[in-house]
Write a protein that holds these residues in place. Sequence first.
Motif, PDB file in Angstrom:
ATOM      1  N   ARG A  19      37.891  17.609 -14.280  1.00 25.73           N
ATOM      2  CA  ARG A  19      37.006  16.499 -13.895  1.00 25.73           C
ATOM      3  C   ARG A  19      37.712  15.530 -12.941  1.00 25.73           C
ATOM      4  O   ARG A  19      37.825  14.329 -13.186  1.00 25.73           O
ATOM      5  N   VAL A  20      38.215  16.070 -11.854  1.00 19.93           N
ATOM      6  CA  VAL A  20      39.010  15.286 -10.906  1.00 19.93           C
ATOM      7  C   VAL A  20      38.122  14.378 -10.062  1.00 19.93           C
ATOM      8  O   VAL A  20      36.910  14.574  -9.953  1.00 19.93           O
ATOM      9  N   THR A  21      38.729  13.366  -9.466  1.00 22.16           N
ATOM     10  CA  THR A  21      38.061  12.530  -8.466  1.00 22.16           C
ATOM     11  C   THR A  21      38.360  13.109  -7.102  1.00 22.16           C
ATOM     12  O   THR A  21      39.522  13.306  -6.752  1.00 22.16           O
ATOM     13  N   SER A  22      37.321  13.385  -6.344  1.00 15.69           N
ATOM     14  CA  SER A  22      37.488  14.102  -5.088  1.00 15.69           C
ATOM     15  C   SER A  22      37.536  13.176  -3.890  1.00 15.69           C
ATOM     16  O   SER A  22      36.568  12.484  -3.579  1.00 15.69           O
ATOM     17  N   PHE A  23      38.694  13.161  -3.225  1.00 11.59           N
ATOM     18  CA  PHE A  23      38.837  12.539  -1.914  1.00 11.59           C
ATOM     19  C   PHE A  23      39.248  13.611  -0.903  1.00 11.59           C
ATOM     20  O   PHE A  23      40.106  13.398  -0.052  1.00 11.59           O
ATOM     21  N   HIS A  24      38.642  14.795  -1.051  1.00 10.27           N
ATOM     22  CA  HIS A  24      38.951  15.936  -0.187  1.00 10.27           C
ATOM     23  C   HIS A  24      37.631  16.613   0.167  1.00 10.27           C
ATOM     24  O   HIS A  24      36.584  16.310  -0.393  1.00 10.27           O
ATOM     25  N   VAL A  25      37.691  17.524   1.124  1.00 14.43           N
ATOM     26  CA  VAL A  25      36.506  18.328   1.457  1.00 14.43           C
ATOM     27  C   VAL A  25      36.316  19.372   0.360  1.00 14.43           C
ATOM     28  O   VAL A  25      37.260  19.683  -0.374  1.00 14.43           O
ATOM     29  N   PRO A  26      35.102  19.898   0.196  1.00 15.83           N
ATOM     30  CA  PRO A  26      33.876  19.697   0.966  1.00 15.83           C
ATOM     31  C   PRO A  26      33.146  18.411   0.599  1.00 15.83           C
ATOM     32  O   PRO A  26      33.401  17.803  -0.437  1.00 15.83           O
ATOM     33  N   GLY A  27      32.185  18.064   1.452  1.00 14.33           N
ATOM     34  CA  GLY A  27      31.523  16.772   1.360  1.00 14.33           C
ATOM     35  C   GLY A  27      30.581  16.597   0.193  1.00 14.33           C
ATOM     36  O   GLY A  27      30.151  15.461  -0.082  1.00 14.33           O
ATOM     37  N   HIS A  28      30.253  17.677  -0.513  1.00 10.36           N
ATOM     38  CA  HIS A  28      29.356  17.503  -1.675  1.00 10.36           C
ATOM     39  C   HIS A  28      30.106  16.978  -2.891  1.00 10.36           C
ATOM     40  O   HIS A  28      29.499  16.683  -3.924  1.00 10.36           O
ATOM     41  N   LYS A  29      31.456  16.845  -2.764  1.00  8.25           N
ATOM     42  CA  LYS A  29      32.307  16.243  -3.807  1.00  8.25           C
ATOM     43  C   LYS A  29      32.047  16.858  -5.187  1.00  8.25           C
ATOM     44  O   LYS A  29      31.588  16.201  -6.129  1.00  8.25           O
ATOM     45  N   ASN A  30      32.348  18.148  -5.261  1.00 10.86           N
ATOM     46  CA  ASN A  30      32.221  18.908  -6.516  1.00 10.86           C
ATOM     47  C   ASN A  30      30.779  18.936  -7.040  1.00 10.86           C
ATOM     48  O   ASN A  30      30.544  19.008  -8.248  1.00 10.86           O
ATOM     49  N   GLY A  31      29.825  18.837  -6.118  1.00 12.73           N
ATOM     50  CA  GLY A  31      28.423  18.948  -6.504  1.00 12.73           C
ATOM     51  C   GLY A  31      27.773  17.639  -6.891  1.00 12.73           C
ATOM     52  O   GLY A  31      26.609  17.628  -7.310  1.00 12.73           O
ATOM     53  N   ILE A  33      27.125  15.123  -4.815  1.00 10.98           N
ATOM     54  CA  ILE A  33      26.287  14.638  -3.717  1.00 10.98           C
ATOM     55  C   ILE A  33      25.496  15.824  -3.174  1.00 10.98           C
ATOM     56  O   ILE A  33      26.063  16.759  -2.598  1.00 10.98           O
ATOM     57  N   PHE A  34      24.194  15.772  -3.376  1.00 15.32           N
ATOM     58  CA  PHE A  34      23.360  16.889  -2.948  1.00 15.32           C
ATOM     59  C   PHE A  34      21.899  16.451  -3.038  1.00 15.32           C
ATOM     60  O   PHE A  34      21.560  15.609  -3.886  1.00 15.32           O
ATOM     61  N   PRO A  35      21.022  16.956  -2.175  1.00 15.87           N
ATOM     62  CA  PRO A  35      19.602  16.607  -2.288  1.00 15.87           C
ATOM     63  C   PRO A  35      19.078  16.871  -3.697  1.00 15.87           C
ATOM     64  O   PRO A  35      19.304  17.943  -4.257  1.00 15.87           O
ATOM     65  N   ARG A  36      18.403  15.879  -4.262  1.00 11.78           N
ATOM     66  CA  ARG A  36      17.977  15.954  -5.660  1.00 11.78           C
ATOM     67  C   ARG A  36      17.123  17.180  -5.962  1.00 11.78           C
ATOM     68  O   ARG A  36      17.301  17.831  -6.981  1.00 11.78           O
ATOM     69  N   PHE A  37      16.217  17.511  -5.054  1.00  7.77           N
ATOM     70  CA  PHE A  37      15.274  18.603  -5.334  1.00  7.77           C
ATOM     71  C   PHE A  37      15.970  19.978  -5.368  1.00  7.77           C
ATOM     72  O   PHE A  37      15.441  20.927  -5.922  1.00  7.77           O
ATOM     73  N   ALA A  38      17.184  20.049  -4.801  1.00  8.91           N
ATOM     74  CA  ALA A  38      17.898  21.322  -4.783  1.00  8.91           C
ATOM     75  C   ALA A  38      19.112  21.339  -5.710  1.00  8.91           C
ATOM     76  O   ALA A  38      19.742  22.387  -5.902  1.00  8.91           O
ATOM     77  N   ALA A  39      19.429  20.202  -6.298  1.00  9.49           N
ATOM     78  CA  ALA A  39      20.654  20.079  -7.084  1.00  9.49           C
ATOM     79  C   ALA A  39      20.704  21.052  -8.259  1.00  9.49           C
ATOM     80  O   ALA A  39      21.751  21.629  -8.567  1.00  9.49           O
ATOM     81  N   LYS A  40      19.581  21.240  -8.929  1.00  9.73           N
ATOM     82  CA  LYS A  40      19.562  22.097 -10.113  1.00  9.73           C
ATOM     83  C   LYS A  40      20.002  23.523  -9.787  1.00  9.73           C
ATOM     84  O   LYS A  40      20.723  24.163 -10.549  1.00  9.73           O
ATOM     85  N   GLU A  41      19.560  24.018  -8.629  1.00 10.64           N
ATOM     86  CA  GLU A  41      19.901  25.383  -8.241  1.00 10.64           C
ATOM     87  C   GLU A  41      21.364  25.513  -7.830  1.00 10.64           C
ATOM     88  O   GLU A  41      22.002  26.533  -8.064  1.00 10.64           O
ATOM     89  N   PHE A  42      21.912  24.494  -7.208  1.00 10.82           N
ATOM     90  CA  PHE A  42      23.231  24.606  -6.590  1.00 10.82           C
ATOM     91  C   PHE A  42      24.387  24.026  -7.412  1.00 10.82           C
ATOM     92  O   PHE A  42      25.534  24.419  -7.239  1.00 10.82           O
ATOM     93  N   GLN A  43      24.092  23.075  -8.303  1.00  8.00           N
ATOM     94  CA  GLN A  43      25.148  22.241  -8.851  1.00  8.00           C
ATOM     95  C   GLN A  43      26.275  23.004  -9.545  1.00  8.00           C
ATOM     96  O   GLN A  43      27.455  22.712  -9.336  1.00  8.00           O
ATOM     97  N   GLN A  44      25.937  23.967 -10.398  1.00 11.09           N
ATOM     98  CA  GLN A  44      26.984  24.693 -11.120  1.00 11.09           C
ATOM     99  C   GLN A  44      27.923  25.440 -10.169  1.00 11.09           C
ATOM    100  O   GLN A  44      29.129  25.473 -10.370  1.00 11.09           O
ATOM    101  N   LEU A  45      27.337  26.012  -9.129  1.00  8.98           N
ATOM    102  CA  LEU A  45      28.166  26.736  -8.159  1.00  8.98           C
ATOM    103  C   LEU A  45      29.026  25.773  -7.347  1.00  8.98           C
ATOM    104  O   LEU A  45      30.201  26.051  -7.062  1.00  8.98           O
TER     105      LEU A  45
END
Length: 482
Positions: A19-31, A33-45
């Motif tokens: 459960r690290v704090t991300s100050f590195h790429v990629p920009g979704h910061k370990n999932g 930050i992501f569009p809400r309507f698509a988060a459920k599908e993508f978040q675990q990956l």
Amino acid sequence: MNQEEAPLYNALQDWKKQRVTSFHVPGHKNGTIFPRFAAKEFQQLLKIDATELTGLDDLHNPTGAIDKAQQLASQYYNVQATFFLVNGSTVGNLAMILGSCNEGDIVLVQRNAHKSIFHGLELANVNPVFLSPFIDEQAQVAVGLTKEALEKALKAYPSTKAIILSNPNYYGMTVDLTDIIQLAHASHIPVLVDEAHGAHFGYGSPFPISASLKGADVVVQSAHKTLPSMTMGSFLHFNSKIINEDKIASYLHMLQSSSPSYPIMASLDLARYYLSQLDEQQVKKIIMQINHFREELNEIDSIRVLPASSHYELDPLKVTIQTNGALNGFQIQERLEKEGIYTELADPLNVLFVFPLAEIRGLKQITAKIKQALFYQKQADYSKKRQSKTFKWHTDYSELVVTYKEMKHYHRIKVPFSEAIGCIAAEAVIPYPPGIPYLIAGEKITKEQIEELMRMIQEGVRLQGGEHVKQQKIYVYEHKGE
């Protein structure tokens, strides 16, 4: 090494648990930050979509989890080294050609190769000689080379520097390459094999044997085609005493992304693990289910299941049905899609099913849907056997009329098909799938090729080469520039 391990996947799981704090790429910061309507599908990956952090190794300089994962793969496939590919078998084909051939080399190439092979030839600036494979008369598709064909070509081109083969073909038809590889090695010529559809061949019987175990120098496999790997996940197996491993590795550094996907790499680790853990009983059940599927489909009057041949070994995961009536393969595929059944490809005669390395749940219901789609046709749809044109190559081998280097100094013009006969093609025309060029840039266009292209367009074949091809126009070389 222990094949029950999945070191890269486990390293990502350990990292995720921190459960690290991300100050590195990629920009979704370990999932997070992501569009809400698509988060459920993508978040675990996205939680394992990491970068080259401490403990996660580096694909371009592997010393930890990636290195161990690649070593486990090379041990399982019984080769000197295995490289993980995150840009598909395309990047493996490019690297094996660039790493094995020098500019101006004469290279013998199986004519029914994937487009990535032709791109590699062009990048390497070699002088290819295209060898015509034999044709399966039932399916009317190109299969592979014979030892006799290679012997003839080597006599005609004694200064050959490499041989590039594609085996199996898209339909799972697999040629035993033992004699061909031995013939090449007797002249110290390396053999490079695009084995994209054979990642599961490492398992052994009842599947064909991988070219790497037959002695091929470099073998590229698409793990995502038949193994449970993510799309673009592939392997390059190096097993040579003739060519330089470091040279191929160097081209992989250049051609592969400098930001490789960790989920894809982890899925390659897991694909190898999955294959290594399959036991004999599981495989026997898979094959029994596929054989039952073949038997059920053979009961449908309007189609037949393509049988095996004495000229090649057939991969049991590939099932090809052939029209028995007036419908072409594309029309059969369209009827199946209306029932929610999507097949790998269709051609004028055939439709290809690709089975997974697992039993399929509900296959009985799926088979019933196929019967429903194909049984209830109007009598006219299958009362008359569809006439198929016999496919054939017009020469045993051929060369480009102009070299890749010369092409850069020629102008291109677009002309109607009717004016293209006798001209030099300035583009490739590629039925896709399977991605095998029917027409190659640099070769002279024949009347037979134009007639076949017109037939393809009429029958609905998807052609890569631009919208103008559908309008029966093609780019040709006009004249040499100053």
